[in-house]
Design a protein around this motif. Structure first.
Motif, PDB file in Angstrom:
ATOM      1  N   MET A   1       0.848  -1.169   0.000  1.00  0.00           N
ATOM      2  CA  MET A   1       0.000   0.000   0.000  1.00  0.00           C
ATOM      3  C   MET A   1       0.895   1.233   0.000  1.00  0.00           C
ATOM      4  SD  MET A   1      -2.786   1.252   2.838  1.00  0.00           S
ATOM      5  CE  MET A   1      -3.431  -0.346   3.060  1.00  0.00           C
ATOM      6  N   SER A   2       0.745   2.047  -0.980  1.00  0.00           N
ATOM      7  CA  SER A   2       1.565   3.252  -1.035  1.00  0.00           C
ATOM      8  C   SER A   2       0.879   4.383  -0.284  1.00  0.00           C
ATOM      9  CB  SER A   2       1.797   3.652  -2.491  1.00  0.00           C
ATOM     10  OG  SER A   2       0.581   4.039  -3.078  1.00  0.00           O
ATOM     11  N   ALA A   3       1.685   5.269   0.227  1.00  0.00           N
ATOM     12  CA  ALA A   3       1.144   6.427   0.936  1.00  0.00           C
ATOM     13  C   ALA A   3       1.250   7.646   0.033  1.00  0.00           C
ATOM     14  CB  ALA A   3       1.909   6.645   2.232  1.00  0.00           C
ATOM     15  N   ARG A   4       0.320   8.536   0.203  1.00  0.00           N
ATOM     16  CA  ARG A   4       0.263   9.727  -0.641  1.00  0.00           C
ATOM     17  C   ARG A   4       0.502  10.970   0.191  1.00  0.00           C
ATOM     18  NH1 ARG A   4      -4.304   6.559  -1.851  1.00  0.00           N
ATOM     19  NH2 ARG A   4      -4.177   5.615  -3.879  1.00  0.00           N
ATOM     20  N   SER A   5       1.041  11.973  -0.444  1.00  0.00           N
ATOM     21  CA  SER A   5       1.199  13.267   0.214  1.00  0.00           C
ATOM     22  C   SER A   5      -0.170  13.926   0.304  1.00  0.00           C
ATOM     23  CB  SER A   5       2.145  14.145  -0.598  1.00  0.00           C
ATOM     24  OG  SER A   5       2.047  15.465  -0.166  1.00  0.00           O
ATOM     25  N   ILE A   6      -0.413  14.638   1.374  1.00  0.00           N
ATOM     26  CA  ILE A   6      -1.718  15.266   1.566  1.00  0.00           C
ATOM     27  C   ILE A   6      -2.017  16.285   0.474  1.00  0.00           C
ATOM     28  CG2 ILE A   6      -0.963  17.121   3.088  1.00  0.00           C
ATOM     29  CD1 ILE A   6      -3.504  16.524   4.724  1.00  0.00           C
ATOM     30  N   ALA A   7      -1.001  16.912  -0.085  1.00  0.00           N
ATOM     31  CA  ALA A   7      -1.227  17.950  -1.084  1.00  0.00           C
ATOM     32  C   ALA A   7      -1.607  17.387  -2.445  1.00  0.00           C
ATOM     33  CB  ALA A   7       0.024  18.809  -1.220  1.00  0.00           C
ATOM     34  N   LYS A   8      -1.239  16.144  -2.748  1.00  0.00           N
ATOM     35  CA  LYS A   8      -1.441  15.608  -4.088  1.00  0.00           C
ATOM     36  C   LYS A   8      -2.847  15.055  -4.334  1.00  0.00           C
ATOM     37  CE  LYS A   8       3.379  14.443  -4.773  1.00  0.00           C
ATOM     38  NZ  LYS A   8       4.347  13.368  -4.825  1.00  0.00           N
ATOM     39  N   GLU A   9      -3.409  14.331  -3.382  1.00  0.00           N
ATOM     40  CA  GLU A   9      -4.656  13.636  -3.659  1.00  0.00           C
ATOM     41  C   GLU A   9      -5.785  13.994  -2.707  1.00  0.00           C
ATOM     42  OE1 GLU A   9      -4.916   9.932  -5.122  1.00  0.00           O
ATOM     43  OE2 GLU A   9      -3.015   9.988  -6.178  1.00  0.00           O
ATOM     44  N   SER A  10      -5.657  15.079  -2.011  1.00  0.00           N
ATOM     45  CA  SER A  10      -6.717  15.480  -1.098  1.00  0.00           C
ATOM     46  C   SER A  10      -7.300  16.789  -1.595  1.00  0.00           C
ATOM     47  CB  SER A  10      -6.164  15.643   0.315  1.00  0.00           C
ATOM     48  OG  SER A  10      -5.185  16.644   0.341  1.00  0.00           O
ATOM     49  N   MET A  11      -8.465  17.109  -1.058  1.00  0.00           N
ATOM     50  CA  MET A  11      -9.107  18.361  -1.450  1.00  0.00           C
ATOM     51  C   MET A  11     -10.036  18.816  -0.342  1.00  0.00           C
ATOM     52  SD  MET A  11     -11.809  16.829  -4.237  1.00  0.00           S
ATOM     53  CE  MET A  11     -12.703  18.295  -4.573  1.00  0.00           C
ATOM     54  N   THR A  12     -10.196  20.109  -0.255  1.00  0.00           N
ATOM     55  CA  THR A  12     -11.175  20.684   0.647  1.00  0.00           C
ATOM     56  C   THR A  12     -12.253  21.312  -0.213  1.00  0.00           C
ATOM     57  OG1 THR A  12      -9.506  21.124   2.317  1.00  0.00           O
ATOM     58  CG2 THR A  12     -11.560  22.355   2.503  1.00  0.00           C
ATOM     59  N   VAL A  13     -13.505  20.968   0.079  1.00  0.00           N
ATOM     60  CA  VAL A  13     -14.635  21.471  -0.692  1.00  0.00           C
ATOM     61  C   VAL A  13     -15.389  22.464   0.178  1.00  0.00           C
ATOM     62  CG1 VAL A  13     -16.728  20.843  -1.923  1.00  0.00           C
ATOM     63  CG2 VAL A  13     -14.801  19.258  -1.888  1.00  0.00           C
TER      64      VAL A  13
ATOM     65  N   ALA B   1      -9.647  12.955   1.712  1.00  0.00           N
ATOM     66  CA  ALA B   1      -8.293  12.445   1.493  1.00  0.00           C
ATOM     67  C   ALA B   1      -8.328  10.926   1.581  1.00  0.00           C
ATOM     68  CB  ALA B   1      -7.332  12.995   2.541  1.00  0.00           C
ATOM     69  N   PRO B   2      -7.479  10.249   0.828  1.00  0.00           N
ATOM     70  CA  PRO B   2      -7.377   8.791   0.952  1.00  0.00           C
ATOM     71  C   PRO B   2      -6.924   8.414   2.360  1.00  0.00           C
ATOM     72  CG  PRO B   2      -6.240   9.563  -1.018  1.00  0.00           C
ATOM     73  CD  PRO B   2      -6.612  10.778  -0.216  1.00  0.00           C
ATOM     74  N   TYR B   3      -7.365   7.266   2.830  1.00  0.00           N
ATOM     75  CA  TYR B   3      -7.079   6.826   4.188  1.00  0.00           C
ATOM     76  C   TYR B   3      -5.588   6.563   4.396  1.00  0.00           C
ATOM     77  CZ  TYR B   3      -8.672   4.879   8.640  1.00  0.00           C
ATOM     78  OH  TYR B   3      -8.920   4.666   9.969  1.00  0.00           O
TER      79      TYR B   3
ATOM     80  N   VAL C   1       2.958  11.040   9.458  1.00  0.00           N
ATOM     81  CA  VAL C   1       1.963  10.269  10.204  1.00  0.00           C
ATOM     82  C   VAL C   1       0.870   9.837   9.238  1.00  0.00           C
ATOM     83  CG1 VAL C   1       0.358  10.322  12.155  1.00  0.00           C
ATOM     84  CG2 VAL C   1       2.433  11.713  12.225  1.00  0.00           C
ATOM     85  N   LEU C   2       0.519   8.553   9.264  1.00  0.00           N
ATOM     86  CA  LEU C   2      -0.578   8.077   8.420  1.00  0.00           C
ATOM     87  C   LEU C   2      -1.911   8.591   8.955  1.00  0.00           C
ATOM     88  CD1 LEU C   2       0.230   4.333   7.639  1.00  0.00           C
ATOM     89  CD2 LEU C   2      -0.038   6.195   6.003  1.00  0.00           C
ATOM     90  N   LEU C   3      -2.759   9.040   8.064  1.00  0.00           N
ATOM     91  CA  LEU C   3      -4.090   9.508   8.447  1.00  0.00           C
ATOM     92  C   LEU C   3      -4.855   8.410   9.189  1.00  0.00           C
ATOM     93  CD1 LEU C   3      -6.348  11.620   8.381  1.00  0.00           C
ATOM     94  CD2 LEU C   3      -6.932  10.808   6.081  1.00  0.00           C
ATOM     95  N   ALA C   4      -4.697   7.166   8.762  1.00  0.00           N
ATOM     96  CA  ALA C   4      -5.377   6.038   9.414  1.00  0.00           C
ATOM     97  C   ALA C   4      -4.956   5.914  10.876  1.00  0.00           C
ATOM     98  CB  ALA C   4      -5.090   4.737   8.666  1.00  0.00           C
ATOM     99  N   ASP C   5      -3.653   6.062  11.151  1.00  0.00           N
ATOM    100  CA  ASP C   5      -3.167   5.979  12.537  1.00  0.00           C
ATOM    101  C   ASP C   5      -3.669   7.150  13.366  1.00  0.00           C
ATOM    102  OD1 ASP C   5      -1.751   3.638  12.019  1.00  0.00           O
ATOM    103  OD2 ASP C   5       0.094   4.717  11.489  1.00  0.00           O
ATOM    104  N   LEU C   6      -3.731   8.309  12.753  1.00  0.00           N
ATOM    105  CA  LEU C   6      -4.222   9.497  13.444  1.00  0.00           C
ATOM    106  C   LEU C   6      -5.703   9.356  13.795  1.00  0.00           C
ATOM    107  CD1 LEU C   6      -2.593  12.000  14.158  1.00  0.00           C
ATOM    108  CD2 LEU C   6      -3.533  13.106  12.146  1.00  0.00           C
ATOM    109  N   GLN C   7      -6.482   8.833  12.855  1.00  0.00           N
ATOM    110  CA  GLN C   7      -7.912   8.619  13.096  1.00  0.00           C
ATOM    111  C   GLN C   7      -8.121   7.590  14.212  1.00  0.00           C
ATOM    112  OE1 GLN C   7     -10.610  10.251  11.489  1.00  0.00           O
ATOM    113  NE2 GLN C   7     -11.608   9.366  13.269  1.00  0.00           N
TER     114      GLN C   7
END
Length: 167
Positions: free
Chosen positions: A1-13, A85-87, A127-133
């Motif tokens: 499972m690859s991790a992504r940078s928050i700036a590349k594949e996330s968005m705020t609507v 954002a992806p998990y 920090v992985l978003l999944a671990d933070l959640q």
């Protein structure tokens, strides 16, 4: 499972005022979809519901996607921003601190004490978003348990004379 940078594949609507009425209509339309979807899929002649957006390939409207769209539509119709954002997204320490509502130095201390898993990329912590959640959910559960323990020893009749509490 690859991790992504928050700036590349996330968005705020952020919703604009004109779209809020339409979002409320979407919320109403999707709210009963789960029950309807389950009964419709049981039929032999079931047509597959799709989500079509101009310029993009149609996607099947699964119950999971309908739930996600319903949640987004509800929040946007209330004028709230939605962050998607992806998990498996990796967050900087500042992004992670903002997510938890703590300062960056406090977050770094929590990371170094082993409260939240992290990895180092050069000198930087990620920090992985999944671990933070997972940490946020555990912290919330612990806080509720502490409040329950505090309240268990209290007599509800003691609050009857308190002018700040109305019945």
């Amino acid at each position: 499972m690859s991790a992504r940078s928050i700036a590349k594949e996330s968005m705020t609507v952020l919703p604009n005022a004109d779209d809020r009425r339409q979002l409320m209509d979407i919320t109403e339309a999707l709210s009963g979809l789960d029950v309807e979807f389950n009964s419709m899929t049981a039929r032999e002649d079931f047509p597959i519901a799709t989500l079509k957006v101009p310029g993009r390939q149609a996607r099947p409207l699964t119950p999971e996607l309908a739930d996600a769209l319903l949640t987004v539509a509800e929040q946007l119709s209330r004028g709230k921003a939605v962050f998607i954002a992806p998990y498996d997204t990796k967050l900087t320490t500042q992004d992670a601190a903002d997510f938890l509502g703590v300062s960056r130095p406090t977050l770094v201390k929590m990371l170094e004490e082993g409260d939240i898993p992290f990895e180092k990329v050069g000198r930087h912590r990620r920090v992985l978003l999944a671990d933070l959640q997972r940490y946020a959910d555990d912290r919330h559960r612990r806080n509720l348990d502490l409040l329950d323990d505090l309240a268990s020893g209290e007599n509800p009749d003691d609050t009857l004379g308190n002018p700040l509490i109305s019945r």
